[in-house]
Design a protein around this motif. Structure first.
Motif, short mmCIF file in Angstrom:
data_model
loop_
_atom_site.label_atom_id
_atom_site.label_comp_id
_atom_site.label_asym_id
_atom_site.label_seq_id
_atom_site.Cartn_x
_atom_site.Cartn_y
_atom_site.Cartn_z
N ARG A 119 -1.62 60.40 9.65
CA ARG A 119 -0.57 59.62 8.99
C ARG A 119 -1.14 58.78 7.85
NH1 ARG A 119 3.52 57.03 13.35
NH2 ARG A 119 4.26 58.97 14.22
N ILE A 155 -1.77 60.80 4.86
CA ILE A 155 -0.51 61.11 4.15
C ILE A 155 -0.04 59.89 3.35
CG2 ILE A 155 1.94 61.67 4.46
CD1 ILE A 155 1.06 63.45 6.83
N ILE A 156 -0.12 58.72 3.98
CA ILE A 156 0.31 57.49 3.29
C ILE A 156 -0.54 57.25 2.05
CG2 ILE A 156 0.38 54.96 3.49
CD1 ILE A 156 1.52 55.41 6.31
N LEU A 181 0.44 59.64 -0.55
CA LEU A 181 1.73 59.25 -1.12
C LEU A 181 1.60 58.07 -2.09
CD1 LEU A 181 4.34 59.59 1.74
CD2 LEU A 181 4.31 60.79 -0.41
N ILE A 182 0.83 57.07 -1.66
CA ILE A 182 0.63 55.89 -2.53
C ILE A 182 -0.05 56.32 -3.83
CG2 ILE A 182 -0.66 53.71 -2.76
CD1 ILE A 182 -0.03 53.22 0.23
N LEU A 197 0.05 59.27 -5.21
CA LEU A 197 1.02 60.03 -5.99
C LEU A 197 2.02 59.09 -6.68
CD1 LEU A 197 1.51 63.08 -6.34
CD2 LEU A 197 3.28 62.92 -4.59
N PHE A 198 2.47 58.11 -5.92
CA PHE A 198 3.40 57.13 -6.46
C PHE A 198 2.77 56.35 -7.63
CE2 PHE A 198 5.30 52.83 -6.33
CZ PHE A 198 6.59 53.18 -6.67
N SER A 220 2.48 58.55 -10.64
CA SER A 220 3.78 58.74 -11.32
C SER A 220 4.18 57.48 -12.09
CB SER A 220 4.86 59.18 -10.35
OG SER A 220 5.06 58.18 -9.38
N CYS A 221 3.88 56.30 -11.47
CA CYS A 221 4.15 55.03 -12.19
C CYS A 221 3.38 55.00 -13.51
CB CYS A 221 3.70 53.85 -11.33
SG CYS A 221 4.94 53.35 -10.17
N PHE A 266 7.85 55.89 10.06
CA PHE A 266 6.96 56.67 9.21
C PHE A 266 7.77 57.65 8.34
CE2 PHE A 266 4.53 60.63 8.65
CZ PHE A 266 3.54 60.15 7.82
N PHE A 294 9.10 56.97 -0.24
CA PHE A 294 8.04 57.29 -1.21
C PHE A 294 8.36 58.56 -1.97
CE2 PHE A 294 5.10 54.20 0.71
CZ PHE A 294 4.52 53.73 -0.44
N THR A 332 8.95 58.74 -5.88
CA THR A 332 8.04 59.56 -6.69
C THR A 332 8.85 60.61 -7.48
OG1 THR A 332 6.40 59.27 -4.98
CG2 THR A 332 5.96 60.97 -6.62
#
Lengths: 82, 311
Positions: free
Chosen positions: A2, A5-6, A9-10, A12-13, A16-17, B12, B19, B23
């Motif tokens: 997990r 993945i987080i 994701l962060i 990726l975020f 993108s920002c 989760f 997210f 995104t």
């Protein structure tokens, strides 16, 4: 798992920002250039129009300008005699 | 315990969804802006390597200088009127000095009556050649076609008078000495006003305020004083002549013209009468100019303020 993945994701975020921020900056640059370009075009057309006006006034006032020159010459001659 | 695990799992998944939504929104925004940039670039073919700010500054300066030049040109009429006023003021000053014999000069005003004629072209060319400005007392009796050349348009000469710096004066529209011009003050004034309008039309606005009576002021007979009053009311000054070569009558030779002219000249200020249709006058004109200059005359166009103009 997990956590991975987080993190992904962060990341990726965040990416993108950053990409969006960069695009916004690029957009504002392009927009500024476009505004300046438009202004340049507008000035160019104004200059063209002003030049045309000058030519027109020179043509329409050709006789008048010639006469002015003639009168100025005549005035000078008279002043010489005074 | 199992409940707690399920709650965590839900949390989760929700976080994951949030997210993902954010995104994908950013990715959408990214492409949206990219598309907008492409649209801007396609619609405006600007060169990104140019410094438009300095170009704008340069073009603005260029435009301002053109606008300045335009304003100066626009004021040329004002400038022309100012120069004319200065010129006439100086002429008046000069005329006064000549009249009071303060300077060793004389003034001759060459005047040409009854034109325009086709022969006027020759007269104008001679005057140009000798750099002389004269006065033309115009009439429209002959109509648009030149009396001495039916193929030529004589009305065009009005612009020539003006262009070449001569004074255009009024000699009445009809010149009808024998056809009722002097039958009444009104008929005379009608002919004056008609010619005034005609000059204005032909020259694009020239306003004349000098007139010569056809045949001279004596031809007006008993109407003279009432006509003069009317002329004065309309702002006119009038002038006869002090010298002539006799070309309005039955002039037969250049010798006769010379004799007439020389015998009539003598004063400090002369108004000399010629007719621009007369070939004898045209033929002796260069010599007349030289003769007058040799006698210390300077040749000038008539102007309203002149002492020779009766007001």
């Amino acid at each position: 798992m997990r956590k991975i993945i987080i993190v992904v994701l962060i990341a990726l975020f965040g990416l993108s920002c950053f990409m969006v921020g960069r695009k916004i900056w690029e957009y504002s640059t392009v927009k500024e250039n476009v505004v300046n370009y438009e202004k340049t075009k507008e000035l160019e057309s104004k200059i063209e129009k002003a030049n045309q006006d000058i030519e027109e006034i020179k043509t329409s006032k050709k006789d008048e300008l010639e006469r002015l020159e003639q009168w100025q010459k005549a005035l000078e001659e008279i002043k010489e005699n005074l | 315990m199992a409940k707690s695990v399920r709650r965590n799992k839900r949390k989760f998944i929700i976080t994951l969804l949030i997210f993902l939504i954010m995104t994908s929104s950013f990715i959408y925004i990214y492409f949206y802006i990219d598309n907008e940039i492409n649209v801007l670039k396609t619609n405006h073919s600007y060169n990104s390597s140019l410094n438009y700010e300095s170009i704008i500054e340069e073009k603005t300066e260029q435009l301002l200088s053109i606008q300045e030049e335009y304003k100066t040109l626009e004021k040329s009429e004002e400038q022309l009127n100012q120069t004319k006023n200065d010129y006439y003021k100086s002429l008046k000053e000069l005329e006064d000095k000549v009249a009071n014999k303060e300077i060793d000069l004389k003034i001759a005003y060459l005047t040409f009556d009854d034109g325009p004629y086709y022969n006027t072209h020759k007269v104008l060319d001679i005057l140009d050649e000798y750099d002389v400005k004269a006065t033309f007392f115009t009439t429209s009796i002959n109509g648009e076609k030149c009396f001495d050349n039916g193929k030529a348009n004589c009305y065009e000469l009005y612009n020539e008078y003006q262009k070449r710096g001569h004074t255009i004066a009024n000699h009445t529209y009809t010149h009808g000495i024998f056809t009722g011009l002097y039958s009444s003050t009104d008929s005379f004034m009608d002919a004056v006003i008609k010619q005034e309008e005609h000059i204005k039309t032909q020259t694009g606005g020239y306003i004349t305020n000098i007139i010569r009576f056809p045949g001279g002021s004596a031809s007006a007979g008993r109407l003279k004083s009432s006509i003069i009053t009317k002329l004065r009311e309309r702002g006119y000054g009038w002038v006869d002549w002090t010298a002539a070569d006799g070309d309005g009558g039955s002039l037969k030779s250049t010798e006769q013209a010379w004799n007439n002219l020389k015998s009539s000249i003598g004063s400090n200020i002369e108004v000399i009468l010629f007719h621009d249709y007369n070939k004898i006058t045209t033929s002796i004109l260069p010599d007349v100019i030289n003769y007058l200059r040799s006698k210390n005359y300077i040749l000038l166009p008539l102007f309203y303020e002149s002492r020779m103009i009766n007001k």
